[in-house]
Design a protein around this motif. Structure first.
Motif, PDB file in Angstrom:
ATOM      1  N   GLU A 202       0.840  -1.198   0.000  1.00  0.00           N
ATOM      2  CA  GLU A 202       0.000   0.000   0.000  1.00  0.00           C
ATOM      3  C   GLU A 202       0.878   1.251   0.000  1.00  0.00           C
ATOM      4  O   GLU A 202       1.794   1.361   0.816  1.00  0.00           O
ATOM      5  CB  GLU A 202      -0.843  -0.043   1.282  1.00  0.00           C
ATOM      6  N   ASP A 203       0.599   2.184  -0.918  1.00  0.00           N
ATOM      7  CA  ASP A 203       1.395   3.407  -1.020  1.00  0.00           C
ATOM      8  C   ASP A 203       0.602   4.532  -0.345  1.00  0.00           C
ATOM      9  O   ASP A 203      -0.406   4.990  -0.873  1.00  0.00           O
ATOM     10  CB  ASP A 203       1.640   3.719  -2.509  1.00  0.00           C
ATOM     11  N   VAL A 204       1.079   4.961   0.826  1.00  0.00           N
ATOM     12  CA  VAL A 204       0.306   5.947   1.577  1.00  0.00           C
ATOM     13  C   VAL A 204       1.267   6.947   2.210  1.00  0.00           C
ATOM     14  O   VAL A 204       2.343   6.569   2.689  1.00  0.00           O
ATOM     15  CB  VAL A 204      -0.583   5.235   2.638  1.00  0.00           C
ATOM     16  N   ASP A 205       0.890   8.251   2.199  1.00  0.00           N
ATOM     17  CA  ASP A 205       1.792   9.245   2.810  1.00  0.00           C
ATOM     18  C   ASP A 205       1.601   9.257   4.324  1.00  0.00           C
ATOM     19  O   ASP A 205       0.597   8.768   4.855  1.00  0.00           O
ATOM     20  CB  ASP A 205       1.546  10.634   2.193  1.00  0.00           C
ATOM     21  N   ARG A 206       2.594   9.868   5.029  1.00  0.00           N
ATOM     22  CA  ARG A 206       2.624   9.814   6.495  1.00  0.00           C
ATOM     23  C   ARG A 206       1.398  10.463   7.140  1.00  0.00           C
ATOM     24  O   ARG A 206       0.832   9.958   8.104  1.00  0.00           O
ATOM     25  CB  ARG A 206       3.902  10.508   6.990  1.00  0.00           C
ATOM     26  N   GLU A 207       0.966  11.572   6.583  1.00  0.00           N
ATOM     27  CA  GLU A 207      -0.146  12.318   7.189  1.00  0.00           C
ATOM     28  C   GLU A 207      -1.452  11.514   7.091  1.00  0.00           C
ATOM     29  O   GLU A 207      -2.224  11.443   8.042  1.00  0.00           O
ATOM     30  CB  GLU A 207      -0.264  13.672   6.457  1.00  0.00           C
ATOM     31  N   THR A 208      -1.634  10.861   5.922  1.00  0.00           N
ATOM     32  CA  THR A 208      -2.846  10.041   5.751  1.00  0.00           C
ATOM     33  C   THR A 208      -2.785   8.816   6.652  1.00  0.00           C
ATOM     34  O   THR A 208      -3.786   8.384   7.235  1.00  0.00           O
ATOM     35  CB  THR A 208      -2.962   9.586   4.276  1.00  0.00           C
ATOM     36  N   LEU A 209      -1.563   8.271   6.769  1.00  0.00           N
ATOM     37  CA  LEU A 209      -1.387   7.033   7.550  1.00  0.00           C
ATOM     38  C   LEU A 209      -1.547   7.266   9.045  1.00  0.00           C
ATOM     39  O   LEU A 209      -2.214   6.488   9.741  1.00  0.00           O
ATOM     40  CB  LEU A 209       0.023   6.471   7.266  1.00  0.00           C
ATOM     41  N   GLY A 210      -0.919   8.334   9.552  1.00  0.00           N
ATOM     42  CA  GLY A 210      -0.918   8.496  11.019  1.00  0.00           C
ATOM     43  C   GLY A 210      -0.853   9.932  11.474  1.00  0.00           C
ATOM     44  O   GLY A 210      -0.348  10.215  12.567  1.00  0.00           O
ATOM     45  N   GLY A 211      -1.365  10.867  10.681  1.00  0.00           N
ATOM     46  CA  GLY A 211      -1.286  12.284  11.035  1.00  0.00           C
ATOM     47  C   GLY A 211      -2.302  12.680  12.111  1.00  0.00           C
ATOM     48  O   GLY A 211      -3.207  11.906  12.477  1.00  0.00           O
ATOM     49  N   ALA A 212      -2.134  13.921  12.588  1.00  0.00           N
ATOM     50  CA  ALA A 212      -2.957  14.413  13.700  1.00  0.00           C
ATOM     51  C   ALA A 212      -4.435  14.495  13.319  1.00  0.00           C
ATOM     52  O   ALA A 212      -5.320  14.113  14.099  1.00  0.00           O
ATOM     53  CB  ALA A 212      -2.441  15.785  14.113  1.00  0.00           C
ATOM     54  N   GLN A 213      -4.689  14.992  12.104  1.00  0.00           N
ATOM     55  CA  GLN A 213      -6.084  15.146  11.656  1.00  0.00           C
ATOM     56  C   GLN A 213      -6.767  13.770  11.616  1.00  0.00           C
ATOM     57  O   GLN A 213      -7.888  13.603  12.099  1.00  0.00           O
ATOM     58  CB  GLN A 213      -6.084  15.799  10.266  1.00  0.00           C
ATOM     59  N   MET A 214      -6.027  12.801  11.055  1.00  0.00           N
ATOM     60  CA  MET A 214      -6.597  11.446  10.934  1.00  0.00           C
ATOM     61  C   MET A 214      -6.914  10.879  12.319  1.00  0.00           C
ATOM     62  O   MET A 214      -8.021  10.416  12.578  1.00  0.00           O
ATOM     63  CB  MET A 214      -5.598  10.549  10.182  1.00  0.00           C
ATOM     64  N   HIS A 215      -5.941  10.924  13.240  1.00  0.00           N
ATOM     65  CA  HIS A 215      -6.164  10.304  14.547  1.00  0.00           C
ATOM     66  C   HIS A 215      -7.247  11.032  15.349  1.00  0.00           C
ATOM     67  O   HIS A 215      -7.919  10.432  16.175  1.00  0.00           O
ATOM     68  CB  HIS A 215      -4.854  10.262  15.344  1.00  0.00           C
ATOM     69  N   SER A 216      -7.398  12.334  15.073  1.00  0.00           N
ATOM     70  CA  SER A 216      -8.400  13.082  15.832  1.00  0.00           C
ATOM     71  C   SER A 216      -9.807  12.870  15.279  1.00  0.00           C
ATOM     72  O   SER A 216     -10.790  13.056  15.992  1.00  0.00           O
ATOM     73  CB  SER A 216      -8.074  14.582  15.786  1.00  0.00           C
ATOM     74  N   SER A 217      -9.899  12.485  13.991  1.00  0.00           N
ATOM     75  CA  SER A 217     -11.246  12.394  13.407  1.00  0.00           C
ATOM     76  C   SER A 217     -11.614  10.996  12.922  1.00  0.00           C
ATOM     77  O   SER A 217     -12.789  10.653  12.843  1.00  0.00           O
ATOM     78  CB  SER A 217     -11.378  13.380  12.244  1.00  0.00           C
ATOM     79  N   ILE A 218     -10.630  10.135  12.604  1.00  0.00           N
ATOM     80  CA  ILE A 218     -10.967   8.814  12.055  1.00  0.00           C
ATOM     81  C   ILE A 218     -10.663   7.690  13.045  1.00  0.00           C
ATOM     82  O   ILE A 218     -11.564   6.941  13.439  1.00  0.00           O
ATOM     83  CB  ILE A 218     -10.223   8.577  10.718  1.00  0.00           C
ATOM     84  N   SER A 219      -9.396   7.568  13.482  1.00  0.00           N
ATOM     85  CA  SER A 219      -9.048   6.413  14.337  1.00  0.00           C
ATOM     86  C   SER A 219      -9.482   6.605  15.786  1.00  0.00           C
ATOM     87  O   SER A 219      -9.714   5.635  16.503  1.00  0.00           O
ATOM     88  CB  SER A 219      -7.537   6.178  14.310  1.00  0.00           C
ATOM     89  N   GLY A 220      -9.524   7.869  16.232  1.00  0.00           N
ATOM     90  CA  GLY A 220      -9.869   8.124  17.640  1.00  0.00           C
ATOM     91  C   GLY A 220      -8.738   7.765  18.602  1.00  0.00           C
ATOM     92  O   GLY A 220      -8.961   7.635  19.798  1.00  0.00           O
ATOM     93  N   VAL A 221      -7.515   7.617  18.081  1.00  0.00           N
ATOM     94  CA  VAL A 221      -6.394   7.297  18.967  1.00  0.00           C
ATOM     95  C   VAL A 221      -6.082   8.478  19.884  1.00  0.00           C
ATOM     96  O   VAL A 221      -5.683   8.294  21.032  1.00  0.00           O
ATOM     97  CB  VAL A 221      -5.137   6.897  18.146  1.00  0.00           C
ATOM     98  N   THR A 222      -6.264   9.711  19.386  1.00  0.00           N
ATOM     99  CA  THR A 222      -5.951  10.893  20.200  1.00  0.00           C
ATOM    100  C   THR A 222      -7.237  11.625  20.579  1.00  0.00           C
ATOM    101  O   THR A 222      -8.278  11.455  19.932  1.00  0.00           O
ATOM    102  CB  THR A 222      -5.004  11.837  19.444  1.00  0.00           C
ATOM    103  N   ASP A 223      -7.138  12.480  21.622  1.00  0.00           N
ATOM    104  CA  ASP A 223      -8.349  13.079  22.183  1.00  0.00           C
ATOM    105  C   ASP A 223      -8.521  14.563  21.855  1.00  0.00           C
ATOM    106  O   ASP A 223      -9.630  15.053  21.779  1.00  0.00           O
ATOM    107  CB  ASP A 223      -8.322  12.920  23.710  1.00  0.00           C
ATOM    108  N   TYR A 224      -7.405  15.283  21.739  1.00  0.00           N
ATOM    109  CA  TYR A 224      -7.480  16.725  21.464  1.00  0.00           C
ATOM    110  C   TYR A 224      -6.502  17.064  20.349  1.00  0.00           C
ATOM    111  O   TYR A 224      -5.394  16.529  20.312  1.00  0.00           O
ATOM    112  CB  TYR A 224      -7.112  17.546  22.702  1.00  0.00           C
ATOM    113  N   LEU A 225      -6.923  17.992  19.474  1.00  0.00           N
ATOM    114  CA  LEU A 225      -6.070  18.422  18.356  1.00  0.00           C
ATOM    115  C   LEU A 225      -5.572  19.834  18.640  1.00  0.00           C
ATOM    116  O   LEU A 225      -6.375  20.755  18.816  1.00  0.00           O
ATOM    117  CB  LEU A 225      -6.894  18.387  17.059  1.00  0.00           C
ATOM    118  N   ALA A 226      -4.248  19.984  18.694  1.00  0.00           N
ATOM    119  CA  ALA A 226      -3.663  21.310  18.963  1.00  0.00           C
ATOM    120  C   ALA A 226      -3.110  21.885  17.680  1.00  0.00           C
ATOM    121  O   ALA A 226      -2.698  21.151  16.782  1.00  0.00           O
ATOM    122  CB  ALA A 226      -2.551  21.169  20.000  1.00  0.00           C
TER     123      ALA A 226
END
Ligand code: COA
Length: 534
Positions: free
Chosen positions: A224-248
């Motif tokens: 799979e060819d995926v860039d870092r931000e799509t794979l594990g960026g702040a926006q993704m974790h704050s809105s899709i995976s739910g790994v993080t709780d607050y976005l600064a």
């Protein structure tokens, strides 16, 4: 019950000579502490050019303005790794956030990507342990490539290594000790579990990222060819995976959020031990430098040191005329009562027995114990053995190890052999262990070690019928002396985290006040003793 009177001529020749020699040790301490500033400037410039705050600036921004930060393990890893400055790529220390004492743990990303060497992992684990013991919220500022891969044996398989970071984090969280993290930058592979395990996690937009396997590894594993931000960026974790709780929005915003979280969820624990109004010692703590003999073989006069360490120079000495090679007594430091045990020479049976009685009294009254080590071990010889030095030393060790009151160890001079053990050094898990720059600790002194090993060699050669000329024996002894001398240095102890740091004697009182305050906010516990051999 008395106030200690100093009899030292602070204007005299001997005092001046000692003080001048000690000034050299203090200059060396400051030089070694500041080596951090002189290393890795290019990596720091690059880090800042990306709009990130430097790790130390993150800590500064997080803490209450003007409040003290007690840095721990500042000299960890010193001289151990190529182009790694003192500190082993992680900053740990106790500071105030909204008036609450917290343990701050910050990856030093400009140092080898903030990756974990053996000492980095050990230092992180140690910081967590201190936090746990004192029930301090943990704030972890993550910016790390995770494991430093060639360091695998020292960080991966064992207890006290990287895995213990996760274990201690979970267990503290289970006990209600807040675990808060910010993802400021890289957070990869095993490192993702620190933020993922925390109670509250904040991530910085377009800067923090978090993934088990980066884009390259993902491509290699799945195609799979995926860039870092799509794979594990702040926006993704704050809105899709739910790994993080607050976005600064940036580092400063994230740190302001941490302050809000601490303000909302943490309270400063009330004092569980009484405190009286502090009083400065009657003599200047800076004068301790002139009290320590230039010749390390000579002991300092411990009462002169105590007169410059404790409140109002007041020292209620216990069994003044008995077991005189171990001074015991009650004093106050920064208003907090403490039981002090300090060597004045080798430990004899009577001094060991006095220690047992004194430690028992302190445990019954919930008084913290401060061990100030300056001894070359327990007494040897026929008289001492017939007098039962082994069982009396064992009783001292039993009492010291059994004591569940807060314990502190400071190596203020020599700390050799079983004397190192009996004065509550690292193996006995004191709340904190420190050394003064003149401190030395080893199995035995350099000369004794050379003599002992030469004796074994001589006996072996005599058995084999071999001659051993005096010059050959001396050539055999010289490197042993040098090795033992180098081993005994407090810099070696600080590098390996066998102590939490090297203190200037003049700053010891201030540090002890802070530590006793932290301990006084944790309820005491009983101290059932192990069997005392009579
Ligand atoms: N193990 C050993 N050394 C590592 C390392 C690792 N996992 N990751 C980085 N380093 C070293 C680099 O070789 C470099 O060393 P140098 O200063 O001697 O040249 C230094 O750390 C800085 O790395 P660099 O990539 O130049 O810095 P950066 O700021 O651009 O990126 C990282 C830092 C950590 C984000 C990036 O190096 C990275 O992604 N590393 C791999 C992380 C990883 O996959 N870890 C697996 C853990 S199980």
């Amino acid at each position: 019950m008395s106030v200690l009177q100093s009899h030292v001529a602070t204007g005299g020749e001997e005092f001046r000579r000692n003080r001048d020699a000690y000034a050299g040790l203090i200059a060396q301490l400051h030089r070694r502490r500041s080596e951090y500033e002189g290393m890795g400037q290019r990596a720091r410039d690059r880090h800042e050019s990306l709009g990130k705050l430097l790790p130390r600036d993150r800590v500064d921004v997080l803490l209450d303005p003007g409040s003290p930060f007690l840095e721990l393990g500042e000299l960890a890893g010193i001289d151990m790794y190529d182009s790694v400055p003192p500190g082993a790529g992680i900053i740990t220390g106790i500071g105030q956030v909204g008036g609450v004492s917290c343990m701050i743990i910050a990856n030093d990303a400009p140092v080898k990507g903030g990756t974990y060497y053996t000492m980095t992992a050990k230092k992180h684990v140690r910081a967590q342990k201190i936090a746990w013991q004192h029930r301090l919220p943990n704030i972890t500022l993550v910016d790390s490539g995770g494991a430093n891969l060639p360091e695998q044996p020292g960080i991966f398989p064992d207890v006290g290594q990287y895995g213990s970071v996760f274990n201690q984090l979970v267990r503290q969280s289970a006990e209600g000790i807040p675990q808060i993290s910010v993802v400021h930058g890289a957070c990869t592979a095993g490192g993702t579990y620190v933020p993922a395990l925390c109670d509250i996690t904040i991530i910085v937009r377009e800067q923090g990222y978090l993934h088990l396997g980066g884009p390259e590894l993902t491509f290699a594993a799945t195609g799979e060819d995926v860039d870092r931000e799509t794979l594990g960026g702040a926006q993704m974790h704050s809105s899709i995976s739910g790994v993080t709780d607050y976005l600064a929005e940036n580092d400063r915003h994230a740190l302001a959020m941490v302050r809000d979280v601490v303000g909302d969820t943490c309270r400063r624990a009330p004092l569980a031990r009484a405190v009286r109004t502090p009083a400065e010692p009657r003599y200047d703590p800076g004068e301790i430098h002139g009290l320590i003999p230039e010749d390390p073989r000579l002991p300092a006069d411990i009462r002169e040191i105590l007169a410059r360490l404790v409140d109002d120079s007041y020292f209620d000495e216990f069994k003044l005329r008995y077991g005189e090679s171990l001074i015991c007594g009650f004093a106050y430091i920064g208003g907090f009562k403490v039981g002090i045990l300090a060597n004045q020479g080798v430990i004899f049976s009577d001094s060991a027995l006095k220690a047992v009685h004194f430690i028992d009294l302190c445990c019954k009254q919930d008084i913290p114990l401060l061990f100030m080590a300056d001894n070359s071990g327990f007494m040897v010889g026929r008289e001492a053995e017939h007098g039962g030095i082994s069982k009396d030393g064992a009783k001292m060790i039993t009492a010291m190890a059994s004591a569940n009151v807060p314990k502190y160890n400071i190596i203020i001079g020599k700390s050799y052999g079983a004397g190192y053990m009996a004065m509550c050094s690292r193996p006995f898990e004191p709340h904190f262990a420190f050394g003064w720059p003149n401190g030395r600790a080893a199995l035995m002194g350099p000369e004794q070690a050379a003599i002992t090993l030469a004796m074994v060699q001589r006996q072996k050669r005599a058995r084999d019928g071999e001659d051993w000329p005096a010059e050959a024996e001396e050539a055999f002894k010289e490197p042993i002396r040098r090795d033992f001398e180098a081993f005994a240095s407090m810099y070696n102890f600080a590098a390996n985290l066998w102590i939490d740091g090297i203190l200037d004697p003049a700053e010891t009182r201030q540090v002890m006040t802070l530590l006793l305050d932290l301990a006084a906010r944790v309820p005491g516990q009983a101290s059932p003793f192990g069997v005392l051999r009579m």
